[in-house]
Design a protein around this motif. Structure first.
Motif: not given
Lengths: 164, 692
Positions: B11-37
């Motif tokens: 649960f803890e790990e999943a929560e952390e991963l979801l947090g990461d996922m959200e951070a990356h999704l928010l940070d994502l540039n829609v027009d020119d997405p970073d492949v690494e992200q």
């Protein structure tokens, strides 16, 4: 009620059970030794204002704040002196740590189920509700106290009432 | 071994991963997405899926599986990202959070919500990838195969047709045929097995007869679905044509609500290995010091102890050893305390999403800047600061930052900036929420305060005016929105922060913006205390509550009727609370002029606390009284003094109340004048004596 307690008690441990024996005035009492954490002297107790008189206060037990209850005052014994002999039994009940002041700790006894008799209707200073039964050992009579039930009872005012 | 032991870790790990996922999704540039992200987001979904599979969390597995497939296409560039796609991903992430919470509480996630999100994701796969292949008939979209076919549970009465190994062209025809026989409720699958569920009254044999014109009988698997079952399942029919994309997200919204109650304070802490290593090192040092002291002690008792020079050497070594021990102990304490400290990033990381959603809702453009993410704060405080901070951020967005048009008219850039910052300042942490919006409106606040019946004047200083917004029921919002304006907010913010032992202030300039500054102690476990003595007893007063201490002069004391005493301090008359009276201390100095008055402030009320003497000021470790005992009136907690005895920490707010109620009780007793002994302290249950 008493027989029920005695039956329940017998069911939990069919064979034998160890008890810590202590005295309050002239009477000898015993509590389940598994509830006892340690025994220490009576010292450095900080008074708590506006509490019942039998709650002597709180003491520091290696960093844990522990309330100290004087059973002699609680049972309205005539004398409650505090000297070098005064002993505090630290018990672990209902996930709490509580110290109880008694006159003396004498020994540890093993009682078998047959040696535990239901308590009679009268003759001891505490309500029968808190008594498992009487331990019968040759010439001695031990009052077996249900310490958990006694200390968590409402009248001890140790535990916050539900809903407060 | 019981696998459920590892649930918490997952649960803890999943929560952390979801947090990461959200951070990356928010940070994502829609027009020119970073492949690494995109890769990082995909990996997060993949890891959660793996764990969910291992532990048998079915709903989590299904959702992550669908999400993972979409993300895989996205990172390979097969789906062109748009903002609404990212929104759907975020929505799916929220759903995963809900599911996780449900599993954490040992319940199954809401099946309706699960169906809904799966449907949304499946539909998205259908639409996006259908367009991608350039096929005009989305019905035949092959990549739908990536979604595990999940026929609806109860499509009412009808027939389930499975097409086995039918090629694409034929299948299209078959589906058209089926469409004429009834309503197509569900379709999914690939070239090997394509399932169609039909809501129809036509019997299975009739369907087979129709189909036989196109397909061989062995290519068909037709099953009647029990018609007796009511069409209770809320499953949405999949319309093959591009459906309104809004429908699903809107329906998902109510399901997200009960989540707030589910997430409580987490009971475990992740500690960096370096911190643990440091503690182990320090314990090592401590043991070395101990053995050194042992040696000194043994040397002192040896045969050369009578030698005067040897004695001196011994005591010098002893002093050195003790100094070392003292330093070790202090370092160790610091290191152990630091385990409880977590970086503010833990708090700040949840704001990008909030700001993004809220700004979109309000039609504003806002850039969120966070500073001092690595500033550390006690874990229990970080969890309790989130709500007040959320409120302040919402306030800034709603009232502070203007819409782009107004901003540009005022000569500012259309995009507003919201800054969250944290920094250490002595033993405190300073958290600021600042915006470059319109600032507070002095005239409006004053007018509102008057309307609320608060006493104000036009000559009040700005700082005093800003303090008015913390008054209960105060809101200058012209209309109540779901964002703010109910007038409960700032009042609660202030009280929350005060219970944490901190305070809050506002700085604002019209047209330039507003800064809300929160000052909090770094930890609740240690408190700056002033020790006072009353009779023979020592109590601790929190220094944060003390304004000043003074020796009252006889002429400044004004005894009032009913036993109250007022103390004149410069211009103010303050009520006097005598500690010995409130807490029944014997042998205390009872005559006010011989006492020392400690002027304290709690919940906005000031009063004079009468004590015998001031002992000193020290940092004390706060110990909870309620762990083994119960709440004591007038006392907030306990601590342990240098000599090992317990001292009680006074609750400044409660002391005043206690003193008042005591006085009242005494007055009543005087009035009744019945000479009953005050046996009320002993519960009546105890008085029943056993008769002999």
């Amino acid at each position: 009620m008493n027989t029920l307690n005695a039956v329940k008690h017998a069911a939990v441990d069919a064979d034998r059970q160890e008890f810590l024996v202590f005295s309050l005035g002239q009477e000898e009492y015993a509590i389940d030794i598994l509830k006892v954490q340690e025994i220490r002297g009576y010292e450095n107790v900080t008074r708590i204002a506006n509490a019942p008189d039998f709650i002597k206060g709180v003491a520091n037990l290696r960093g844990v704040i522990v309330p100290i209850v004087d059973l002699r005052l609680k049972f309205r014994l005539e004398r409650a002196d505090y000297d070098g002999q005064t002993v505090v039994i630290v018990v672990n009940i209902a996930e709490r740590v509580v110290g109880i002041v008694v006159d003396q700790v004498s020994d540890v006894m093993t009682l078998t189920a047959e040696e535990i008799k239901p308590a009679p209707e009268f003759g001891v200073s505490l309500p029968l509700d808190y008594i498992h039964g009487l331990g019968n050992l040759e010439d001695r009579m031990l009052v077996l106290v249900d310490i958990e039930k006694l200390l968590t009872s409402e009248e001890m005012a140790l535990v916050e009432e539900v809903g407060e | 071994m019981d696998i459920s032991e590892f649930y918490d870790t997952f649960f803890e790990e999943a929560e952390e991963l979801l947090g990461d996922m959200e951070a990356h999704l928010l940070d994502l540039n829609v027009d020119d997405p970073d492949v690494e992200q995109l890769n990082a987001i995909f990996r997060a979904a993949h890891s959660i899926k793996g764990g969910a599979g291992t532990f048998g969390f079915e709903a989590l597995l299904r959702t992550t599986h669908l999400l993972e497939n979409l993300l895989d296409h996205a990172r390979r560039g097969r789906i062109a990202l748009r903002r609404d796609i990212v929104d759907t991903f975020l929505e799916a992430k929220d759903m995963l959070n809900d599911q996780l919470d449900a599993y954490r509480q040992g319940t199954e996630p809401d099946p309706e919500a699960l169906e809904r999100i799966c449907e949304t994701l499946r539909k998205m796969a259908l639409e996006e990838l259908g367009e991608e292949t350039g096929d005009d008939a989305p019905v035949t979209a092959v990549p739908v195969a990536t979604a595990e076919p999940e026929p609806p549970a109860l499509p009412g009465g009808g027939v389930r047709v499975a097409l086995l190994g039918v090629d694409e062209k034929d299948r299209q025809l078959l589906i058209e045929e089926l469409g004429q026989l009834g309503e197509i409720v569900f379709q999914s699958g690939d070239a090997d097995r394509f399932e169609v569920t039909l809501n129809t009254s036509v019997s299975a044999t009739d369907i087979e007869a129709v189909m036989c014109f196109i397909a061989e009988p062995e290519q068909l698997d037709i099953q009647a679905v029990a018609a007796s079952e009511p069409a209770a399942a809320p499953t949405e029919p999949v319309v093959p044509a591009p459906a309104a994309p809004d429908a699903a997200p809107e329906k998902a919204a109510p399901a997200a609500k009960p989540k707030a109650a589910a997430s409580g304070e987490s009971s475990s802490i992740r500690v960096p290995v370096t911190k643990v290593d440091q503690i182990i090192n320090l314990v090592g040092e401590l043991i070395i010091t101990q053995s050194m002291l042992n040696q000194v002690a043994e040397g002192g008792q040896g045969k050369h102890s009578t030698d005067s020079s040897g004695q001196d050497n011994g005591s010098a070594a002893l002093v050195t050893g003790l100094n070392l021990l003292q330093r070790n102990a202090r370092d160790l304490q610091e290191a152990v305390m630091s385990i409880r400290m977590v970086p503010m990033d833990y708090v700040f990381s949840r704001f990008p999403r909030l700001v993004r959603d809220l700004a979109a809702k309000l039609g504003k453009e806002v850039e969120l800047v966070t500073e001092g993410k690595s500033t550390e704060l006690d874990k229990s405080l970080t969890e309790r600061i989130i709500d007040p901070l959320t409120h302040l951020v919402r306030n800034s967005l709603d009232h502070g930052i203007e819409t782009p048009a107004i901003r540009q008219a005022a000569g500012k850039s259309g995009t507003g900036t919201l800054t969250l910052s944290a920094q250490h300042q002595g033993g405190n942490i300073l958290i600021e929420v600042s915006d470059d919006g319109a600032g507070l409106d002095r005239a409006k606040i004053l007018a509102k305060a008057r309307a609320n019946g608060l006493s104000v004047s036009d000559s009040m200083s700005d700082d005093d005016v800003w303090q008015l917004v913390f008054a209960p029921g105060f809101s200058t919002a012209e209309q109540v929105s779901d964002v703010s304006g109910r007038g409960v907010g700032m009042d609660v913010v202030k009280r929350n922060i005060q219970t944490m032992g901190g305070h809050v202030e506002i700085l604002s300039r019209p047209g330039e913006g507003t800064v809300t500054r929160i000052v909090l102690p770094l930890t609740l476990a240690i408190l700056d205390g002033m020790s006072i003595k009353v009779g023979a007893e020592v109590f601790i007063v929190p220094v944060s509550a003390v304004i000043e201490s003074l020796q009252p002069r006889r002429e400044d004391l004004y005894p009032m009727a009913g036993g109250d005493v007022l103390l004149k301090v410069r211009e103010d008359y303050l009520p006097v609370v005598a500690v010995h009276h409130a807490l029944d201390v014997d042998d205390a100095v009872t005559e006010p002029p011989r006492c020392i008055a400690v002027i304290v402030q709690g919940e906005g009320r000031r009063y004079a606390l009468m004590v015998d003497e001031l002992v000193g000021q020290q940092q004390v470790v706060v110990k909870n009284l309620e762990t083994n005992y119960r709440k004591v009136p007038g006392i907030s907690a306990a601590t342990i003094l240098g000599d090992g005895s317990v001292a009680l920490i006074l609750d400044i707010v409660d002391m005043h109340r206690l003193s008042q109620s005591k006085k009242e009780r005494q007055r009543e007793q005087h009035n009744v004048a019945t000479r009953r002994r005050p046996e009320a302290l002993i519960p009546p249950a105890l008085i029943k004596e056993v008769e002999h």
